[in-house]
Enzyme design. Structure first.
Site, PDB file in Angstrom:
ATOM      1  N   GLU A  90      50.056 -21.663   4.587  1.00 39.39           N
ATOM      2  CA  GLU A  90      49.839 -22.323   3.312  1.00 39.39           C
ATOM      3  C   GLU A  90      48.368 -22.634   3.110  1.00 39.39           C
ATOM      4  OE1 GLU A  90      52.637 -25.440   2.739  1.00 39.39           O
ATOM      5  OE2 GLU A  90      54.254 -23.978   2.838  1.00 39.39           O
ATOM      6  N   CYS A 103      41.835 -26.061   0.926  1.00 37.85           N
ATOM      7  CA  CYS A 103      42.280 -26.495   2.256  1.00 37.85           C
ATOM      8  C   CYS A 103      42.958 -25.300   2.922  1.00 37.85           C
ATOM      9  CB  CYS A 103      43.252 -27.663   2.073  1.00 37.85           C
ATOM     10  SG  CYS A 103      43.902 -28.268   3.627  1.00 37.85           S
ATOM     11  N   CYS A 110      51.495 -25.358  14.508  1.00 40.21           N
ATOM     12  CA  CYS A 110      50.507 -26.101  15.293  1.00 40.21           C
ATOM     13  C   CYS A 110      51.150 -26.537  16.610  1.00 40.21           C
ATOM     14  CB  CYS A 110      50.031 -27.326  14.520  1.00 40.21           C
ATOM     15  SG  CYS A 110      48.756 -28.255  15.413  1.00 40.21           S
ATOM     16  N   CYS A 114      51.709 -34.181  16.867  1.00 40.86           N
ATOM     17  CA  CYS A 114      51.528 -35.486  16.204  1.00 40.86           C
ATOM     18  C   CYS A 114      52.832 -35.901  15.523  1.00 40.86           C
ATOM     19  CB  CYS A 114      50.404 -35.406  15.186  1.00 40.86           C
ATOM     20  SG  CYS A 114      48.857 -34.883  15.935  1.00 40.86           S
ATOM     21  N   CYS A 117      53.380 -35.673  11.482  1.00 38.85           N
ATOM     22  CA  CYS A 117      52.968 -34.445  10.778  1.00 38.85           C
ATOM     23  C   CYS A 117      54.083 -33.406  10.781  1.00 38.85           C
ATOM     24  CB  CYS A 117      51.727 -33.881  11.461  1.00 38.85           C
ATOM     25  SG  CYS A 117      51.216 -32.279  10.823  1.00 38.85           S
ATOM     26  N   GLY A 161      47.624 -26.193  11.476  1.00 36.52           N
ATOM     27  CA  GLY A 161      46.995 -25.771  12.720  1.00 36.52           C
ATOM     28  C   GLY A 161      45.880 -26.660  13.210  1.00 36.52           C
ATOM     29  N   GLU A 162      45.520 -26.471  14.479  1.00 38.41           N
ATOM     30  CA  GLU A 162      44.442 -27.225  15.110  1.00 38.41           C
ATOM     31  C   GLU A 162      43.250 -26.258  15.259  1.00 38.41           C
ATOM     32  OE1 GLU A 162      43.278 -30.317  16.151  1.00 38.41           O
ATOM     33  OE2 GLU A 162      41.670 -28.934  16.648  1.00 38.41           O
ATOM     34  N   ASN A 218      43.403 -42.044  13.718  1.00 39.71           N
ATOM     35  CA  ASN A 218      44.822 -42.395  13.512  1.00 39.71           C
ATOM     36  C   ASN A 218      45.386 -43.531  14.353  1.00 39.71           C
ATOM     37  OD1 ASN A 218      44.807 -40.395  11.632  1.00 39.71           O
ATOM     38  ND2 ASN A 218      45.828 -38.876  12.905  1.00 39.71           N
ATOM     39  N   ASN A 292      51.775 -39.438   4.002  1.00 40.12           N
ATOM     40  CA  ASN A 292      52.604 -38.633   3.110  1.00 40.12           C
ATOM     41  C   ASN A 292      53.927 -38.426   3.829  1.00 40.12           C
ATOM     42  OD1 ASN A 292      50.609 -38.106   1.038  1.00 40.12           O
ATOM     43  ND2 ASN A 292      49.555 -36.911   2.604  1.00 40.12           N
ATOM     44  N   CYS A 334      48.380 -33.708   2.836  1.00 38.24           N
ATOM     45  CA  CYS A 334      48.094 -33.655   4.280  1.00 38.24           C
ATOM     46  C   CYS A 334      49.364 -33.877   5.074  1.00 38.24           C
ATOM     47  CB  CYS A 334      47.166 -34.781   4.708  1.00 38.24           C
ATOM     48  SG  CYS A 334      45.616 -34.815   3.917  1.00 38.24           S
TER      49      CYS A 334
END
Ligand code: SAH
Ligand code: SF4
Length: 354
Positions: A90, A103, A110, A114, A117, A161-162, A218, A292, A334
């Protein structure tokens, strides 16, 4: 299988295509694909027809295909792009006045786990190539008729992804994006966000051309970060902050920290005061993001008053902004990027963006 050309750098073009193109033609092709952003060989009118046919026999441009496009009421557009092997990623375009932020994803899924996410739920399917990273940007520019100069376009490696776990491709893409003869974006307009893969931060620091750095903080304590971002067990918060302190910022650069606010978990005034202490000696700027929400994400979004109170505490000593939520109604915000067509997402109630 024809070979994709996107992702090759200028020297690669010249070496790679030496058997079918003289050097100056390879340079023309490079300019046509990245600078003029031609989507097909047939659109490259600077090359003779015979050469274009020769290219078509063995190569493809290699842009991803638009599989689906979602439009938010706030103008955000989310793209589901299909790669050559059928996998999808995406890409999100966020227009704001004259400015556009794209973005982009750096991996399919990923591997970092986390807890807040959605992308994490996919696990890692594979790394993207430099061409697939650059391709996301070229496709988004074209689909939105952003044909002129790029001085109002920002690119953020904050999709799926990281990026530091795919650093060679991310750096290669950055070199192509910032080459004045390539896509021609300024280094100052590209930002990479990481969960804090410490050894790779030193590698990033050593690169001649590199994006600006944002760290997803975070949490305000080691323990809480371990819970929310289990990767902290491997890369401790204290070590991460040390790596940040030795990171060589350029004269125009500040270190950005992102902080996802989770109701009653990491959003108290005491958390804010701890963040102030953690970042006191860094040339830091903080972006707060209210969570979100998503299916199976076991956290809630804090009330706006809480966000403001947190921001006010940080603001006394450092710049602190609240990131506006964009595209929540189309699952483009996000942490919401996942394979769009999975049933869970279709069943999740559509939210109205604030
Ligand atoms: N993997 C990188 C970049 C992609 S995530 C990273 O983690 O930094 C981009 C940003 O979205 C990160 O700052 C991350 O903390 C944030 N994020 C993830 N899930 C979110 C959610 N559900 N709500 C708000 N922000 C989220
Ligand atoms: Fe990966 Fe970033 Fe999501 Fe963490 S927040 S799982 S690092 S994409």
């Amino acid at each position: 299988m024809p070979e994709p050309l996107l992702g090759l750098e200028k020297v690669d073009f010249e070496n790679h295509l030496a058997s079918i193109l003289p050097g100056y033609r390879a340079a023309q092709l490079y300019t046509a694909l990245y600078r003029q952003r031609c989507a097909s060989f047939s659109a490259i009118t600077t090359l003779p027809a015979a050469l274009r046919s020769a290219l078509e026999a063995d190569y493809v441009v290699g842009r991803p295909e638009i599989a689906q496009r979602f439009e938010s009421i706030d103008g955000t557009r989310r793209y589901l792009l299909r790669l050559h092997d059928g996998k999808t990623v995406e890409t999100v375009l966020m227009p704001e006045g004259e400015r556009n932020t794209i973005c982009v994803s750096t991996q399919v899924g990923c591997p970092v786990d986390c807890k807040f996410c959605l992308t994490a739920r996919m696990g890692l399917e594979r790394n993207l190539t430099a061409g697939e990273i650059v391709g996301q940007i070229l496709v988004t520019l074209e689909d939105n008729h952003l044909t002129g100069g790029l001085d109002r376009v920002n690119v953020v490696f904050m999709g799926m992804g990281e990026p530091l776990l795919n650093l060679p491709s991310v750096l290669k893409a950055t070199r192509i994006l910032t080459d004045p003869a390539g896509v021609g974006l300024s280094q100052k307009r590209i930002t990479l966000s990481t969960s804090g893969i410490i050894p790779k931060l030193d590698e990033l620091a050593a690169a001649d051309v590199r994006p600006k750095l944002a760290i997803s903080l975070n949490a305000s304590t080691e323990e809480s970060r371990r819970q929310l971002m289990p990767i902290t067990r491997k890369y401790h918060l204290s070590d991460l902050l040390e790596a940040c302190a030795r990171y060589p910022l350029r004269p125009w650069e500040k270190l950005t920290f992102e902080y996802v606010l989770l109701k009653d978990v990491n959003d108290t005034d005491a958390d804010a005061r701890r963040v102030v202490r953690l970042l006191a000696n860094l040339n830091a700027i903080v972006n707060l993001i209210a969570l979100n929400p998503g299916p199976d994400i076991p956290f809630e979004t804090p009330l706006p008053e809480r966000v403001t109170s947190f921001q006010n505490i940080l603001r006394r000593t450092m710049p602190c902004f609240v990131r506006k939520t964009r595209g929540r109604d189309i699952f483009a915000a996000c942490g919401q990027l996942k394979r769009t067509t999975t049933p869970e997402i279709e069943q999740f109630p559509i939210l109205t963006a604030p």
